[in-house]
Design an enzyme around this catalytic site. Structure first.
Site, PDB file in Angstrom:
ATOM      1  N   ASP A   1       0.761  -2.725  12.180  1.00  0.00           N
ATOM      2  CA  ASP A   1       1.165  -3.151  10.837  1.00  0.00           C
ATOM      3  C   ASP A   1       1.470  -4.649  10.871  1.00  0.00           C
ATOM      4  O   ASP A   1       2.462  -5.096  11.457  1.00  0.00           O
ATOM      5  CB  ASP A   1       2.397  -2.355  10.394  1.00  0.00           C
ATOM      6  CG  ASP A   1       2.723  -2.611   8.928  1.00  0.00           C
ATOM      7  OD1 ASP A   1       2.813  -1.640   8.171  1.00  0.00           O
ATOM      8  OD2 ASP A   1       2.872  -3.794   8.546  1.00  0.00           O
TER       9      ASP A   1
ATOM     10  N   THR B   1      -0.824   7.554  -1.150  1.00  0.00           N
ATOM     11  CA  THR B   1      -2.122   7.444  -1.844  1.00  0.00           C
ATOM     12  C   THR B   1      -3.041   6.405  -1.206  1.00  0.00           C
ATOM     13  O   THR B   1      -4.232   6.391  -1.482  1.00  0.00           O
ATOM     14  CB  THR B   1      -1.903   7.028  -3.309  1.00  0.00           C
ATOM     15  OG1 THR B   1      -1.348   5.695  -3.311  1.00  0.00           O
ATOM     16  CG2 THR B   1      -0.957   7.973  -4.026  1.00  0.00           C
TER      17      THR B   1
ATOM     18  N   ARG C   1       0.843  -1.180   0.000  1.00  0.00           N
ATOM     19  CA  ARG C   1       0.000   0.000   0.000  1.00  0.00           C
ATOM     20  C   ARG C   1       0.881   1.234   0.000  1.00  0.00           C
ATOM     21  O   ARG C   1       1.693   1.408   0.894  1.00  0.00           O
ATOM     22  CB  ARG C   1      -0.844  -0.031   1.284  1.00  0.00           C
ATOM     23  CG  ARG C   1      -2.265   0.301   1.070  1.00  0.00           C
ATOM     24  CD  ARG C   1      -3.069   0.073   2.298  1.00  0.00           C
ATOM     25  NE  ARG C   1      -2.530   0.647   3.522  1.00  0.00           N
ATOM     26  CZ  ARG C   1      -3.277   0.983   4.568  1.00  0.00           C
ATOM     27  NH1 ARG C   1      -4.576   0.792   4.518  1.00  0.00           N
ATOM     28  NH2 ARG C   1      -2.743   1.465   5.650  1.00  0.00           N
TER      29      ARG C   1
ATOM     30  N   ASP D   1       4.960  -5.834   9.429  1.00  0.00           N
ATOM     31  CA  ASP D   1       6.085  -5.481  10.300  1.00  0.00           C
ATOM     32  C   ASP D   1       6.105  -6.339  11.552  1.00  0.00           C
ATOM     33  O   ASP D   1       7.177  -6.784  11.992  1.00  0.00           O
ATOM     34  CB  ASP D   1       6.001  -3.997  10.698  1.00  0.00           C
ATOM     35  CG  ASP D   1       6.431  -3.078   9.563  1.00  0.00           C
ATOM     36  OD1 ASP D   1       7.071  -3.564   8.609  1.00  0.00           O
ATOM     37  OD2 ASP D   1       6.129  -1.877   9.639  1.00  0.00           O
TER      38      ASP D   1
HETATM   39  C1  PRP Z   1      -1.166  -4.461   4.575  1.00  0.00           C
HETATM   40  C2  PRP Z   1      -2.028  -5.681   4.763  1.00  0.00           C
HETATM   41  C3  PRP Z   1      -2.897  -5.651   3.543  1.00  0.00           C
HETATM   42  C4  PRP Z   1      -3.103  -4.177   3.324  1.00  0.00           C
HETATM   43  C5  PRP Z   1      -4.460  -3.804   3.826  1.00  0.00           C
HETATM   44  O1  PRP Z   1      -0.138  -4.701   3.697  1.00  0.00           O
HETATM   45  O2  PRP Z   1      -1.294  -6.867   4.896  1.00  0.00           O
HETATM   46  O3  PRP Z   1      -2.311  -6.256   2.407  1.00  0.00           O
HETATM   47  O4  PRP Z   1      -2.098  -3.498   4.071  1.00  0.00           O
HETATM   48  O5  PRP Z   1      -4.760  -2.491   3.526  1.00  0.00           O
HETATM   49  P1  PRP Z   1      -5.896  -2.094   2.486  1.00  0.00           P
HETATM   50  O6  PRP Z   1      -7.096  -2.933   2.772  1.00  0.00           O
HETATM   51  O7  PRP Z   1      -6.129  -0.643   2.798  1.00  0.00           O
HETATM   52  O8  PRP Z   1      -5.368  -2.295   1.101  1.00  0.00           O
HETATM   53  P2  PRP Z   1       1.007  -3.619   3.387  1.00  0.00           P
HETATM   54  O9  PRP Z   1       0.610  -2.775   2.235  1.00  0.00           O
HETATM   55  O10 PRP Z   1       1.347  -2.899   4.651  1.00  0.00           O
HETATM   56  O11 PRP Z   1       2.199  -4.515   2.893  1.00  0.00           O
HETATM   57  P3  PRP Z   1       3.080  -5.602   3.701  1.00  0.00           P
HETATM   58  O12 PRP Z   1       2.187  -6.790   3.977  1.00  0.00           O
HETATM   59  O13 PRP Z   1       4.169  -5.926   2.760  1.00  0.00           O
HETATM   60  O14 PRP Z   1       3.557  -4.953   4.978  1.00  0.00           O
HETATM   61  N1  URA Z   2      -2.287  -2.763   7.088  1.00  0.00           N
HETATM   62  C1  URA Z   2      -1.924  -3.222   8.300  1.00  0.00           C
HETATM   63  O1  URA Z   2      -0.972  -4.001   8.421  1.00  0.00           O
HETATM   64  N2  URA Z   2      -2.607  -2.802   9.383  1.00  0.00           N
HETATM   65  C2  URA Z   2      -3.648  -1.957   9.287  1.00  0.00           C
HETATM   66  O2  URA Z   2      -4.247  -1.607  10.315  1.00  0.00           O
HETATM   67  C3  URA Z   2      -4.016  -1.487   8.014  1.00  0.00           C
HETATM   68  C4  URA Z   2      -3.319  -1.909   6.923  1.00  0.00           C
END
Ligand code: PRP
Ligand code: URA
Length: 209
Positions: free
Chosen positions: A200, A108, A104, A203
């Site tokens: 997160d 944006t 994400r 993370d």
């Molecule tokens: C997080 C999570 C989802 C997304 C959810 O991933 O694991 O994929 O955000 O958010 P949304 O519903 O608003 O799209 P992130 O983009 O942080 O990537 P990561 O898993 O690599 O940390």
């Molecule tokens: N992605 C995450 O990992 N946590 C949130 O709360 C939203 C998006």
């Protein structure tokens, strides 16, 4: 409109509460996510079709039931979705695994795709898209659209925590996709993080920041 299944099983709720705590470290977070993935997979696969088979026990011949060929695929959204895969595979070891890489954009809030590798017969399988967090819904909507663009028709979405906004968005974009989730939280904050959520997920799972 796709159905929304919320898992209120006490074991799932207990494990999820430990995951939410800010002092829970990556090792325990990972273990719990996999355990919940396994428990949820038990319910997500509840309606898989069975067929009669003839077998012989040490006592006699009999007719009994086995899974009737509808093959499964698990599709984690990278990175955090990876944390649910092993738990699901411990129940369904014959499932194949596809990967969709999305992150994400912090500005944006839109999903950006960086990787995709699916089983060659993905379009013939029942696909379970897995991601612990359903926030705005953008990532799940994009991943499901990605699969549909490649001919996949039988798709389910399995998440740990969802915000009401994200759930509504997925249901509007993909009314044919049922959603399986362990908790529906209150709302999103100004950074599109789920409140109260667990922070997160990627993370916390991988110990990054
Ligand atoms: C997080 C999570 C989802 C997304 C959810 O991933 O694991 O994929 O955000 O958010 P949304 O519903 O608003 O799209 P992130 O983009 O942080 O990537 P990561 O898993 O690599 O940390
Ligand atoms: N992605 C995450 O990992 N946590 C949130 O709360 C939203 C998006």
């Amino acid at each position: 409109m796709g159905k929304l299944y919320v898992f209120d099983h006490p074991l799932i709720q207990h494990k999820l509460s430990i995951m939410r705590k800010k002092e829970t470290g990556s090792k325990e977070f990972r273990e719990l996510l996999n355990e919940i993935g396994m428990l949820m997979a038990y319910e997500v696969t509840r309606d898989l079709p069975l067929r009669d088979v003839e077998i012989e026990t040490p006592i006699c011949k009999c007719t009994t039931k086995m899974l009737a060929g509808r093959k499964l695929g698990v599709v984690p959204i990278l990175r955090a979705g990876l944390g649910m895969v092993d738990g699901i595979l411990s129940l369904v070891p014959a499932a194949k695994v596809g990967h969709i890489g999305l992150y994400r954009d912090p500005e944006t809030k839109q999903p950006v795709e960086y990787y995709c590798k699916l089983p060659t017969d993905a379009s013939e399988r029942l696909l379970i898209v897995v991601d612990p967090m359903l926030a705005t819904g953008g990532s799940s909507i994009a991943a499901i659209q990605f699969l549909k663009d490649r001919g996949c028709k039988n798709i389910r979405l399995m998440c740990l925590i969802g915000a009401p906004e994200g759930i509504t968005a997925v249901q509007a974009a993909h009314p044919d996709v049922d959603i399986y989730i362990a908790a529906v939280d209150e709302c999103l904050n100004e950074h599109a993080y789920i409140i109260p959520g667990l922070g997160d997920a990627g993370d916390r799972l991988f110990g990054t920041k």
